[in-house]
Design a protein around this motif. Sequence first.
Motif, PDB file in Angstrom:
ATOM      1  N   THR A   1       0.835  -1.213   0.000  1.00 34.12           N
ATOM      2  CA  THR A   1       0.000   0.000   0.000  1.00 34.12           C
ATOM      3  C   THR A   1       0.871   1.266   0.000  1.00 34.12           C
ATOM      4  OG1 THR A   1      -0.282  -0.132   2.404  1.00 34.12           O
ATOM      5  CG2 THR A   1      -2.025  -1.086   1.050  1.00 34.12           C
ATOM      6  N   ARG A   2       2.036   1.191   0.631  1.00 35.55           N
ATOM      7  CA  ARG A   2       2.955   2.348   0.578  1.00 35.55           C
ATOM      8  C   ARG A   2       3.420   2.605  -0.846  1.00 35.55           C
ATOM      9  NH1 ARG A   2       7.910   1.528   3.982  1.00 35.55           N
ATOM     10  NH2 ARG A   2       8.612   3.337   2.835  1.00 35.55           N
TER      11      ARG A   2
ATOM     12  N   ASP B   1       0.575   4.117  -2.864  1.00 36.64           N
ATOM     13  CA  ASP B   1       0.423   5.551  -2.580  1.00 36.64           C
ATOM     14  C   ASP B   1       1.473   6.372  -3.321  1.00 36.64           C
ATOM     15  OD1 ASP B   1      -1.779   5.346  -0.963  1.00 36.64           O
ATOM     16  OD2 ASP B   1      -0.631   5.171   0.891  1.00 36.64           O
TER      17      ASP B   1
ATOM     18  N   ARG C   1       1.155   8.792  -6.813  1.00 38.80           N
ATOM     19  CA  ARG C   1       1.582  10.193  -6.775  1.00 38.80           C
ATOM     20  C   ARG C   1       2.417  10.537  -8.015  1.00 38.80           C
ATOM     21  NH1 ARG C   1       4.841  11.228  -1.662  1.00 38.80           N
ATOM     22  NH2 ARG C   1       2.927  10.493  -0.729  1.00 38.80           N
TER      23      ARG C   1
ATOM     24  N   GLY D   1      -5.351  -1.479  -3.890  1.00 40.99           N
ATOM     25  CA  GLY D   1      -4.813  -0.521  -4.858  1.00 40.99           C
ATOM     26  C   GLY D   1      -3.801  -1.016  -5.865  1.00 40.99           C
TER      27      GLY D   1
END
Length: 296
Positions: free
Chosen positions: A157-158, A161, A165, A198
């Motif tokens: 998940t990091r 993210d 971006r 995600g």
Amino acid sequence: MPDVDEIKEAKKFYSDIPQKTEGFFLKGSNSLDWGIKNRLARIFNPKSGRTVMLAIDHGYFQGPTTGLERIDINILPLVPYADTVMLTRGILRSIVPPTTTKSIVLRVSGGTSILKELSNEDIAVNIEESIRLNVCAMAVQVFIGGEHERESIKNMTRMVDMGMRYGIPTLAVTAVGKDMNRGARYFRLAVRICAELGANYIKTYYIEKDFETVTASCPVPIVMAGGKKIPELDALTMAYNAVQQGASGVDMGRNIFQSESPVAMIQAVRAVVHDNETPEKAFDLYNTIKNQSAGL
Ligand code: R5P
């Protein structure tokens, strides 16, 4: 500065032709931004909607395994036949010529070896490094049901993210522990968790029974992991079944680079993945190229 006096009057407006608004060809990816779609389109062939990923990242936890002892000698000749290459930054910088136009999927999780508990991984590459290396996706191992399940999901998940971006897709690689039941129920669970959290696409293993339920219940593309070396015809059959049952391609390592003729095998895999060739015909192709390369 153009001379303003010489500007010709614009007249080609084609006002009778509406501008096309095209959907993106990859499952579940239409709402992504331009950069991330462009990177995905360099991994997945927009014509077939599928990919042949050549996985050579095994050294990050198991050292110079069979077939990967000399990547410069054994693997670089295969690169032109792959849609993308999955590897570590160490191999990318030290061996792959920067003149390559091939897309790169960078392994970004790591931190353990075959001598220890494999699920205890961390993020091993900064997002800046992925940007600097101009990669088209970042691959993170996810150990659903493993000892360090939670940490591995957090790693993914990091990366999602950070990838969102900067427009870099995240590939979730589902790792299955030796003692786990490799059934459709497990794989549906594992890939769906990665997609819900995600991941832009997911790599998972083929299973004989109900694989189509795994692909159908996953809202983003799935690529089939190759797994341990099996006879060429069996590997081609597995790849064929996977794409016919909804996979958007393969991510194969050992079944290509440990083949008796890696350069023939990768072309046979391409025929199955991109041309829907039957395993038998692809195996004929394999033998033809193998014999030609051997000068027979
Ligand atoms: C394993 O952790 C690596 O990510 C490999 O890329 C993956 O296992 C695919 O390679 P193979 O087809 O040899 O299983």
